[in-house]
Design a protein around this motif. Sequence first.
Motif, PDB file in Angstrom:
ATOM      1  N   TYR A 107       0.851  -1.194   0.000  1.00 50.33           N
ATOM      2  CA  TYR A 107       0.000   0.000   0.000  1.00 50.33           C
ATOM      3  C   TYR A 107       0.879   1.234   0.000  1.00 50.33           C
ATOM      4  O   TYR A 107       1.841   1.308   0.781  1.00 50.33           O
ATOM      5  N   ASP A 108       0.532   2.214  -0.825  1.00 47.87           N
ATOM      6  CA  ASP A 108       1.283   3.473  -0.846  1.00 47.87           C
ATOM      7  C   ASP A 108       0.473   4.583  -0.178  1.00 47.87           C
ATOM      8  O   ASP A 108      -0.754   4.590  -0.267  1.00 47.87           O
ATOM      9  N   ASP A 109       1.169   5.518   0.444  1.00 45.22           N
ATOM     10  CA  ASP A 109       0.644   6.797   0.931  1.00 45.22           C
ATOM     11  C   ASP A 109       0.036   6.755   2.333  1.00 45.22           C
ATOM     12  O   ASP A 109      -0.221   7.805   2.911  1.00 45.22           O
ATOM     13  N   GLY A 110      -0.223   5.574   2.884  1.00 46.26           N
ATOM     14  CA  GLY A 110      -0.705   5.490   4.269  1.00 46.26           C
ATOM     15  C   GLY A 110      -2.030   6.183   4.527  1.00 46.26           C
ATOM     16  O   GLY A 110      -2.271   6.658   5.643  1.00 46.26           O
ATOM     17  N   SER A 153       9.082   3.282   4.605  1.00 42.98           N
ATOM     18  CA  SER A 153       9.107   4.707   4.268  1.00 42.98           C
ATOM     19  C   SER A 153       8.591   5.022   2.864  1.00 42.98           C
ATOM     20  O   SER A 153       8.831   4.293   1.909  1.00 42.98           O
ATOM     21  N   HIS A 154       7.887   6.143   2.769  1.00 44.94           N
ATOM     22  CA  HIS A 154       7.446   6.697   1.483  1.00 44.94           C
ATOM     23  C   HIS A 154       7.809   8.192   1.487  1.00 44.94           C
ATOM     24  O   HIS A 154       7.037   9.015   1.039  1.00 44.94           O
ATOM     25  N   SER A 155       8.980   8.483   2.063  1.00 45.80           N
ATOM     26  CA  SER A 155       9.537   9.841   2.210  1.00 45.80           C
ATOM     27  C   SER A 155       8.835  10.651   3.312  1.00 45.80           C
ATOM     28  O   SER A 155       7.881  10.165   3.918  1.00 45.80           O
ATOM     29  N   THR A 161       7.473  13.903   2.856  1.00 39.11           N
ATOM     30  CA  THR A 161       6.357  14.759   2.390  1.00 39.11           C
ATOM     31  C   THR A 161       5.703  14.278   1.089  1.00 39.11           C
ATOM     32  O   THR A 161       4.930  14.995   0.486  1.00 39.11           O
ATOM     33  N   HIS A 162       6.043  13.052   0.640  1.00 38.58           N
ATOM     34  CA  HIS A 162       5.592  12.583  -0.674  1.00 38.58           C
ATOM     35  C   HIS A 162       6.198  13.477  -1.772  1.00 38.58           C
ATOM     36  O   HIS A 162       5.546  13.911  -2.718  1.00 38.58           O
ATOM     37  N   ALA A 163       7.495  13.704  -1.626  1.00 34.12           N
ATOM     38  CA  ALA A 163       8.214  14.629  -2.512  1.00 34.12           C
ATOM     39  C   ALA A 163       8.403  14.060  -3.913  1.00 34.12           C
ATOM     40  O   ALA A 163       8.543  12.855  -4.092  1.00 34.12           O
ATOM     41  N   VAL A 188      10.140   5.319  -3.272  1.00 32.07           N
ATOM     42  CA  VAL A 188      10.249   6.731  -3.636  1.00 32.07           C
ATOM     43  C   VAL A 188       8.922   7.109  -4.324  1.00 32.07           C
ATOM     44  O   VAL A 188       8.483   6.416  -5.232  1.00 32.07           O
ATOM     45  N   PRO A 189       8.250   8.203  -3.856  1.00 30.25           N
ATOM     46  CA  PRO A 189       6.912   8.520  -4.362  1.00 30.25           C
ATOM     47  C   PRO A 189       6.803   8.601  -5.894  1.00 30.25           C
ATOM     48  O   PRO A 189       7.771   8.915  -6.575  1.00 30.25           O
ATOM     49  N   TYR A 190       5.613   8.309  -6.378  1.00 35.62           N
ATOM     50  CA  TYR A 190       5.234   8.322  -7.799  1.00 35.62           C
ATOM     51  C   TYR A 190       5.926   7.227  -8.613  1.00 35.62           C
ATOM     52  O   TYR A 190       5.917   7.272  -9.844  1.00 35.62           O
ATOM     53  N   GLY A 191       6.527   6.246  -7.946  1.00 34.31           N
ATOM     54  CA  GLY A 191       7.130   5.118  -8.663  1.00 34.31           C
ATOM     55  C   GLY A 191       8.310   5.469  -9.544  1.00 34.31           C
ATOM     56  O   GLY A 191       8.675   4.711 -10.436  1.00 34.31           O
ATOM     57  N   ILE A 203      -1.396  -0.983  -4.158  1.00 32.64           N
ATOM     58  CA  ILE A 203      -2.725  -0.417  -3.896  1.00 32.64           C
ATOM     59  C   ILE A 203      -2.550   0.991  -3.340  1.00 32.64           C
ATOM     60  O   ILE A 203      -1.655   1.236  -2.520  1.00 32.64           O
ATOM     61  N   HIS A 204      -3.383   1.923  -3.791  1.00 27.47           N
ATOM     62  CA  HIS A 204      -3.330   3.288  -3.249  1.00 27.47           C
ATOM     63  C   HIS A 204      -4.577   3.551  -2.388  1.00 27.47           C
ATOM     64  O   HIS A 204      -4.647   3.116  -1.265  1.00 27.47           O
ATOM     65  N   GLY A 205      -5.586   4.214  -2.965  1.00 25.61           N
ATOM     66  CA  GLY A 205      -6.749   4.606  -2.167  1.00 25.61           C
ATOM     67  C   GLY A 205      -7.676   3.440  -1.841  1.00 25.61           C
ATOM     68  O   GLY A 205      -7.683   2.417  -2.517  1.00 25.61           O
TER      69      GLY A 205
END
Length: 438
Positions: free
Chosen positions: A44-47, A189-191, A193-195, A230-233, A312-314
């Motif tokens: 899952y990304d973004d928590g 970790s996903h950074s 700030t989602h940078a 790292v965000p956005y793949g 999976i995201h949302g």
Amino acid sequence: MKAFLLTAALISTIVVAQCQPAPIGQTQVTEWQYGKNGAVSITYDDGSYHQFTKALPIMERLKLPATFFVITGGFPGSKYHGTFVGRPVKTIIAESASIPTNSVNFLERCSAAGYLGYKGTITYVTKAASLYDEKETTAAYQLMDELYKKVRNGDFQPGYQPCDEVLQEEGSTWDDMRRYAAEGYEIASHSITHASMPGLDSANITYELEKSKEEIRNQMGEQYTFSTEVPYGYENERVMQIAYKIYPALRNRMPEPWLKEIDRPSKQTPGNSDKDYIQWQREANTRSPLPLMKSWVDTTTGRKDTWLVIVIHGVDGLGYEALPSTLLDEYFQYIKNDDDKLWVATFGDVTKYMRERESATVQNNEDNGKITVRLTHTLDNMYNLPLTLKTYLPKNWKATLVKQGKHIQQLTAMQDSKGSYVLYQAYPNEGVVTLSGN
Ligand SMILES: [Zn+2]
């Protein structure tokens, strides 16, 4: 005619070799944990809050593990938040009035853009970073010029506005994360700030990744500093080089000589491969119907070399490409039904298994009705996952006692074309394993 005879003789030799029983004590590390056909990691990304309140309870019910890549600056009590590492932003803004954005100043301007003291600037960073990553530099520079001009003109509201992904985490706490981790979930970790890292300079990429790692270490413990996304793949070379110095495992990219990678946007299927393993990433989103998502599982089950990494995201209306939890429930049950063929494990555990196996040395010895096995590897002590060994036994052993230090397993023999064998768990670099039968 002579050539034909030779070929026939060769074929018969091969056939005989395949049917020959394995020598007693012969031991190998199975491709996947517990000798399964394939591996699946649900990630899952973004928590976002619903991942934990809607999707996680389904996984708890089915006893399925997962990895959650969380934005560490988004939880209350975090020490590290988004910031710009560099010259005073006032100087950068003032300079932009006379010097257009160019190859020398782009990364500095883009790194600073989210922290100029105004709301609404972060979308410029996301877009410009994406353009820059695609080598559309002129368009990326123009976007920065447009942003800095608006800032100089006072077109934005003062303040700071984070990415939407950060706001979607609201509701969860580090206490929650520690509770999920205690159940076996991997929090990674996903950074901070989602940078959008291809748009950042080295100092700011390093800050986002290094301080996020430090936050996770402080809040969760060292073992959760293994994996990151790292965000956005992004697979940007410059970013990946920095990230690999900080984290041992990136979901973005895993350059290993024994691994074939199929990325999320790729239309490729596992197919033929001369590598030991295939990492097959698939994004479960609103454009992937459930039958398609199920077919990924079937393909993985039907092979021996594939690691399906589901992204999976949302969930339930919250987050990017949100999926209904009812659909996830059906999908997770489908995965669970193949439990006998699939090893469902966290992203970190599957990575560790493959790396340990690829660097493992197995020595076995059979003496006077007792088999001894030594399993070693040269990786550091973060690589402490037990590996599954398969050892061939004397025909007359009905039950086998496997001992390695305090670990004791009592096992019944199984059969394949090469003889009778047991599958068992062994810890690398933890001393001799002894097998005795009766
Ligand atoms: Zn993300």
